[in-house]
Motif scaffolding. Structure first.
Motif, short mmCIF file in Angstrom:
data_model
loop_
_atom_site.label_atom_id
_atom_site.label_comp_id
_atom_site.label_asym_id
_atom_site.label_seq_id
_atom_site.Cartn_x
_atom_site.Cartn_y
_atom_site.Cartn_z
N THR A 1 8.55 -10.93 10.51
CA THR A 1 7.68 -11.22 9.38
C THR A 1 7.35 -12.69 9.41
OG1 THR A 1 9.60 -11.49 7.96
CG2 THR A 1 8.51 -9.36 7.89
N VAL A 2 6.11 -12.98 9.23
CA VAL A 2 5.65 -14.36 9.27
C VAL A 2 4.97 -14.67 7.95
CG1 VAL A 2 4.25 -16.02 10.53
CG2 VAL A 2 5.22 -14.06 11.73
N SER A 3 5.53 -15.57 7.18
CA SER A 3 4.90 -15.96 5.94
C SER A 3 3.83 -16.99 6.25
CB SER A 3 5.92 -16.57 4.97
OG SER A 3 6.69 -15.53 4.42
N ASP B 1 3.11 3.29 6.46
CA ASP B 1 3.11 4.10 5.24
C ASP B 1 1.66 4.40 4.87
OD1 ASP B 1 5.89 3.96 4.98
OD2 ASP B 1 5.80 2.17 3.72
N ASP B 2 1.45 5.47 4.13
CA ASP B 2 0.11 5.81 3.66
C ASP B 2 -0.16 4.99 2.40
OD1 ASP B 2 -2.26 6.85 2.80
OD2 ASP B 2 -1.57 8.92 2.65
N LEU B 3 -0.72 3.80 2.60
CA LEU B 3 -0.95 2.90 1.47
C LEU B 3 -1.93 3.48 0.45
CD1 LEU B 3 -1.08 -0.55 3.31
CD2 LEU B 3 0.89 0.61 2.30
N HIS C 1 3.50 -1.41 4.94
CA HIS C 1 4.57 -0.66 4.28
C HIS C 1 4.68 -0.97 2.79
CE1 HIS C 1 5.94 0.72 8.18
NE2 HIS C 1 5.86 -0.53 8.61
N TYR C 2 5.14 0.03 2.05
CA TYR C 2 5.34 -0.12 0.61
C TYR C 2 6.30 -1.27 0.30
CZ TYR C 2 3.51 4.67 0.68
OH TYR C 2 2.75 5.79 0.91
N ASP C 3 7.37 -1.41 1.10
CA ASP C 3 8.35 -2.46 0.78
C ASP C 3 7.76 -3.85 0.93
OD1 ASP C 3 8.34 -2.47 3.57
OD2 ASP C 3 10.51 -2.49 3.77
N GLN C 4 6.75 -3.99 1.80
CA GLN C 4 6.09 -5.29 1.91
C GLN C 4 5.37 -5.63 0.60
OE1 GLN C 4 4.06 -4.13 5.80
NE2 GLN C 4 4.13 -6.36 6.00
N VAL D 1 -5.39 -6.10 -6.82
CA VAL D 1 -3.92 -6.00 -6.72
C VAL D 1 -3.31 -6.07 -8.12
CG1 VAL D 1 -1.83 -7.03 -5.76
CG2 VAL D 1 -3.94 -7.03 -4.41
N THR D 2 -3.77 -7.03 -8.90
CA THR D 2 -3.25 -7.21 -10.26
C THR D 2 -3.70 -6.07 -11.17
OG1 THR D 2 -3.30 -9.61 -10.01
CG2 THR D 2 -3.23 -8.76 -12.25
N ARG D 3 -5.00 -5.78 -11.15
CA ARG D 3 -5.56 -4.75 -12.04
C ARG D 3 -4.92 -3.39 -11.83
NH1 ARG D 3 -10.45 -6.71 -11.25
NH2 ARG D 3 -11.19 -5.08 -9.87
N ASP D 4 -4.72 -3.03 -10.56
CA ASP D 4 -4.19 -1.70 -10.26
C ASP D 4 -2.66 -1.68 -10.10
OD1 ASP D 4 -6.71 -0.52 -10.38
OD2 ASP D 4 -7.13 -0.98 -8.29
N LYS D 5 -2.02 -2.82 -10.36
CA LYS D 5 -0.55 -2.89 -10.35
C LYS D 5 0.07 -2.39 -9.04
CE LYS D 5 -0.08 -2.29 -15.35
NZ LYS D 5 -0.85 -1.36 -16.15
N TRP D 6 -0.44 -2.87 -7.91
CA TRP D 6 0.07 -2.43 -6.61
C TRP D 6 1.56 -2.66 -6.47
CZ3 TRP D 6 -3.70 -4.18 -2.15
CH2 TRP D 6 -4.97 -3.62 -2.37
N VAL D 7 2.03 -3.84 -6.91
CA VAL D 7 3.44 -4.19 -6.72
C VAL D 7 4.34 -3.23 -7.51
CG1 VAL D 7 5.21 -5.98 -7.03
CG2 VAL D 7 2.94 -6.60 -6.15
N ALA D 8 3.98 -2.99 -8.77
CA ALA D 8 4.75 -2.06 -9.60
C ALA D 8 4.77 -0.66 -8.99
CB ALA D 8 4.18 -2.01 -11.02
N GLN D 9 3.62 -0.24 -8.48
CA GLN D 9 3.53 1.09 -7.87
C GLN D 9 4.40 1.17 -6.62
OE1 GLN D 9 -0.31 3.27 -7.81
NE2 GLN D 9 -1.20 1.32 -8.47
N ALA D 10 4.32 0.14 -5.78
CA ALA D 10 5.11 0.14 -4.54
C ALA D 10 6.60 0.14 -4.85
CB ALA D 10 4.73 -1.07 -3.68
N LYS D 11 7.01 -0.65 -5.84
CA LYS D 11 8.43 -0.68 -6.23
C LYS D 11 8.88 0.69 -6.71
CE LYS D 11 9.02 -5.53 -7.43
NZ LYS D 11 8.98 -6.55 -8.47
N LEU D 12 8.02 1.35 -7.49
CA LEU D 12 8.36 2.66 -8.02
C LEU D 12 8.51 3.69 -6.89
CD1 LEU D 12 8.88 4.10 -10.70
CD2 LEU D 12 6.47 4.72 -10.76
N ILE D 13 7.62 3.64 -5.91
CA ILE D 13 7.72 4.55 -4.77
C ILE D 13 9.07 4.38 -4.09
CG2 ILE D 13 6.85 5.01 -2.42
CD1 ILE D 13 4.01 4.33 -3.55
#
Length: 103
Positions: free
Chosen positions: A5-7, A25-27, A48-51, A74-86
């Motif tokens: 991983t490269v930041s 993963d099927d994003l 991947h979801y974990d990313q 990303v913010t509007r659709d809450k991608w991070v919250a969704q990925a964490k939930l998955i």
């Protein structure tokens, strides 16, 4: 190796050079990500979801600002919250809850 991983600068999310084990993963399971945005994510090394689940404010801001025609998604659709939930409850439970936007 695909797990490097490269930041990047300015909060650019850590990228992978390819999907782990050759299997992304099927994003598109994340509400708000369609084929075009999935393509964009993979072009940035996001497979991947974990990313997505690991993104903080800086990464979200970078992604929100670097998606032509999709700014702020990303913010509007809450991608991070969704990925964490998955990752937390698994795909079946997530899809059930996504029907009522319970994330």
């Amino acid at each position: 190796a695909a797990n490097d991983t490269v930041s990047g600068p300015d909060g650019k999310p850590a990228a992978l050079s390819g999907p782990r084990g050759g299997q992304a993963d099927d994003l598109k399971k994340i509400e708000g990500i369609g084929p075009k945005l999935e393509e964009l994510c993979t072009s940035y090394g996001i497979y991947h979801y974990d990313q997505i689940a690991a993104w903080g404010e800086a990464e979200v801001a970078w992604m929100d600002g670097n998606m032509p025609r999709f700014k702020g998604r990303v913010t509007r659709d809450k991608w991070v919250a969704q990925a964490k939930l998955i990752l937390e409850v698994g795909m079946d439970e997530f899809l059930e809850r996504a029907k009522t936007n319970d994330y």
